[in-house]
Design a protein around this motif. Structure first.
Motif, short mmCIF file in Angstrom:
data_model
loop_
_atom_site.label_atom_id
_atom_site.label_comp_id
_atom_site.label_asym_id
_atom_site.label_seq_id
_atom_site.Cartn_x
_atom_site.Cartn_y
_atom_site.Cartn_z
N VAL A 1 0.87 -1.18 0.00
CA VAL A 1 0.00 0.00 0.00
C VAL A 1 0.91 1.23 0.00
O VAL A 1 1.95 1.25 0.68
CB VAL A 1 -0.95 0.00 1.21
N ILE A 2 0.56 2.24 -0.79
CA ILE A 2 1.42 3.41 -0.99
C ILE A 2 0.68 4.66 -0.53
O ILE A 2 -0.43 4.94 -0.97
CB ILE A 2 1.81 3.55 -2.48
N ILE A 3 1.31 5.44 0.36
CA ILE A 3 0.69 6.64 0.93
C ILE A 3 1.70 7.78 0.92
O ILE A 3 2.87 7.57 1.26
CB ILE A 3 0.23 6.39 2.39
N GLY A 4 1.28 8.97 0.53
CA GLY A 4 2.18 10.11 0.60
C GLY A 4 1.75 11.26 -0.29
O GLY A 4 1.08 11.06 -1.31
N GLU A 5 2.13 12.47 0.09
CA GLU A 5 1.89 13.66 -0.71
C GLU A 5 3.17 14.01 -1.46
O GLU A 5 4.27 13.90 -0.92
CB GLU A 5 1.47 14.83 0.18
N VAL A 6 3.02 14.45 -2.71
CA VAL A 6 4.18 14.78 -3.55
C VAL A 6 4.23 16.28 -3.78
O VAL A 6 3.23 16.90 -4.15
CB VAL A 6 4.10 14.03 -4.90
N GLY A 7 5.42 16.87 -3.56
CA GLY A 7 5.64 18.30 -3.80
C GLY A 7 6.20 18.55 -5.18
O GLY A 7 6.58 17.63 -5.91
N LEU A 8 6.30 19.82 -5.55
CA LEU A 8 6.79 20.19 -6.87
C LEU A 8 8.26 19.85 -7.07
O LEU A 8 8.72 19.68 -8.21
CB LEU A 8 6.57 21.68 -7.12
N ALA A 9 9.01 19.74 -6.00
CA ALA A 9 10.43 19.39 -6.10
C ALA A 9 10.64 17.89 -6.14
O ALA A 9 11.79 17.43 -6.14
CB ALA A 9 11.20 20.01 -4.93
N GLY A 10 9.56 17.12 -6.15
CA GLY A 10 9.67 15.68 -6.17
C GLY A 10 9.80 15.06 -4.79
O GLY A 10 9.95 13.84 -4.67
#
Length: 447
Positions: free
Chosen positions: A382-391
């Motif tokens: 299961v994959i959880i996380g927020e991604v920012g513009l810098a990766g």
């Protein structure tokens, strides 16, 4: 005396000096209608002395439980007596069915009045028999005159009244037809006054326009105590009940129902249903645990990347915000060097769920990368996380609660933001992998 006229937009309620083809406020076309201006009413009510807050007695036990746990959760623990609740949804989604089921449950112990402006008494009886609803103290009234509706509620003094729907109710004193801005506004104001005066909780059913908003002015939502939206695809059996305004509880809760021949049935394990059709070892499929209010839900994010046959590649999303998806695709191209400009990309959330929280970003990125490389993501992950513009991969809230839900359904591995690893207790029996950026996440997720 000459009758005064005014021009009112039927979408936003704006008043303009003359007829226009396009409303200057909401930009909708052909929505301005001429209406008669009624003389202002002089309200004379008996003066009520203000009370000290400490002298008012109220207990949460006074809430009315509907015996439908999903609905009670969305309402914040049950129906508050004297409240005005607006429930909206597309035609045929199941609003009237849910209302009739509520009436059937409550009528066993309390007096309930169901008022329909769309069906006759015999039609309502036919539907009640199909749903196997026991009558109890359930009164039926087929009426759309607001004055007669007021008389019925004040005479019976029920614990709950249903008005289905507010678009069919009218005031004889108003010259405009049922469903107009003036009629809806006056009918809602009167319903609010009746609910407070008689301490009767009133549900009013509202239809939704093609744009997805409640038909009538936005003012309608400001006047009521609670606004519920009934969502779902007409051709899918599952329905979502979402609260967008609630003066007596949280607006983050959702209820999930399944439409069957016997009516709407509560879904006890929605995550299990949402993952029921997932194919094993399929490229472009990732599982994420999102939060809907306080409830964790496991959903499958699907991505399909294929070579475009046109100069301008196509992007299409379902269940994910299009602009958010475009941002994540751009981050993949920039930070991982994926050549996606000539690839058609389709993203879908299985089960008809709409994902709005950023905690699903990492799963979307992993699904796109999996489809692009044609390499599946491990079934136990299961994959959880927020991604920012810098990766970078940013932390999400309630990560331990999400992981526990995944563990219940047999997942043994979780890819989460590195910052969240300190929040996870060692008692959890899943393999936790913390990642700092999308490069680490893609390498960890794709087998």
């Amino acid at each position: 005396m000459k009758e005064k006229k005014r021009f009112v937009c039927q979408q936003c309620g704006a008043i303009v000096p003359k007829w226009m083809g396009r409303c200057p406020e909401c930009s909708s076309w052909n929505s301005i209608v001429e209406e008669a201006v009624l003389p202002e009413k002089k309200f004379t009510r008996e003066y009520k002395r203000p009370e000290l807050l400490d002298s008012i007695n109220y207990s949460e036990d006074e809430r009315i439980l509907t015996s439908i746990e999903e609905l009670d959760r969305v309402l914040g623990g049950g129906i508050v007596p004297g409240s005005l609740i607006l429930i909206g949804g597309d035609p045929g989604i199941g609003k009237s069915t849910l209302m009739l089921q509520i009436c059937g449950n409550l009528s066993q112990k309390k007096s309930v009045l169901y008022i329909s402006g769309e069906e006759s008494e015999k039609q309502i009886k036919l539907r009640a028999d199909r749903l196997k609803i026991k009558s109890g103290n359930l009164y039926i009234m087929a009426e759309n005159n607001m004055n007669l509706i007021e008389m019925a509620i004040k005479e019976l003094r029920p614990s709950l009244a249903i008005i289905d729907s507010i678009q069919t109710v009218y005031y004889p004193e108003l010259s405009s037809g049922p469903g107009s801005v003036s009629q809806i506004r006056e009918s809602t104001v009167k319903s609010l006054s009746i609910s407070k005066e008689t301490d009767t909780a009133i549900f009013i059913v509202g239809h939704v326009t093609k744009e997805g908003s409640l038909a009538g002015p936005k003012l309608l939502e400001h006047m009521v105590d609670t606004v519920l939206y009934f969502e779902g695809e007409r051709y899918h059996s599952y329905r979502l009940l979402r609260s967008v305004k609630n003066r007596f509880g949280s607006t983050n809760e959702i209820g999930i129902f399944e439409m069957k021949d016997s009516g709407l049935v509560e879904v006890s394990s929605p995550s299990k249903y949402l993952l029921s059709g997932k194919l094993p070892d399929t490229a472009g499929s990732a599982v994420v645990c999102i939060l809907e209010g306080t409830r964790p839900l496991l959903v499958e994010v699907q991505a399909l990347v294929s070579r475009s046959g046109f100069n301008l590649a196509r992007r299409q999303t379902s269940g994910i915000d299009y602009n958010r998806a475009a941002l994540l695709i751009a981050v993949l191209e920039k930070k991982l060097g994926y050549m996606l400009s000539q690839e058609d990309i389709y993203i879908n959330v299985a089960g008809g769920i709409k994902v709005e929280e950023p905690g699903a970003d990492l799963a979307v990125v992993a699904a796109i990368a999996s489809s692009f490389k044609n390499r599946p993501i491990s079934e136990d992950t299961v994959i959880i996380g927020e991604v920012g513009l810098a990766g970078e991969v940013r932390a999400v809230s309630y990560v331990e609660k999400r992981i526990q839900e995944a563990y219940k359904l047999g997942f043994s591995r979780a890819i989460v933001p590195y910052e969240n690893t300190v929040d996870i207790s060692k008692s959890i029996k899943m393999r936790i992998e913390g990642v700092k950026n999308i490069k680490e996440a893609v390498e960890a997720s794709i087998t």
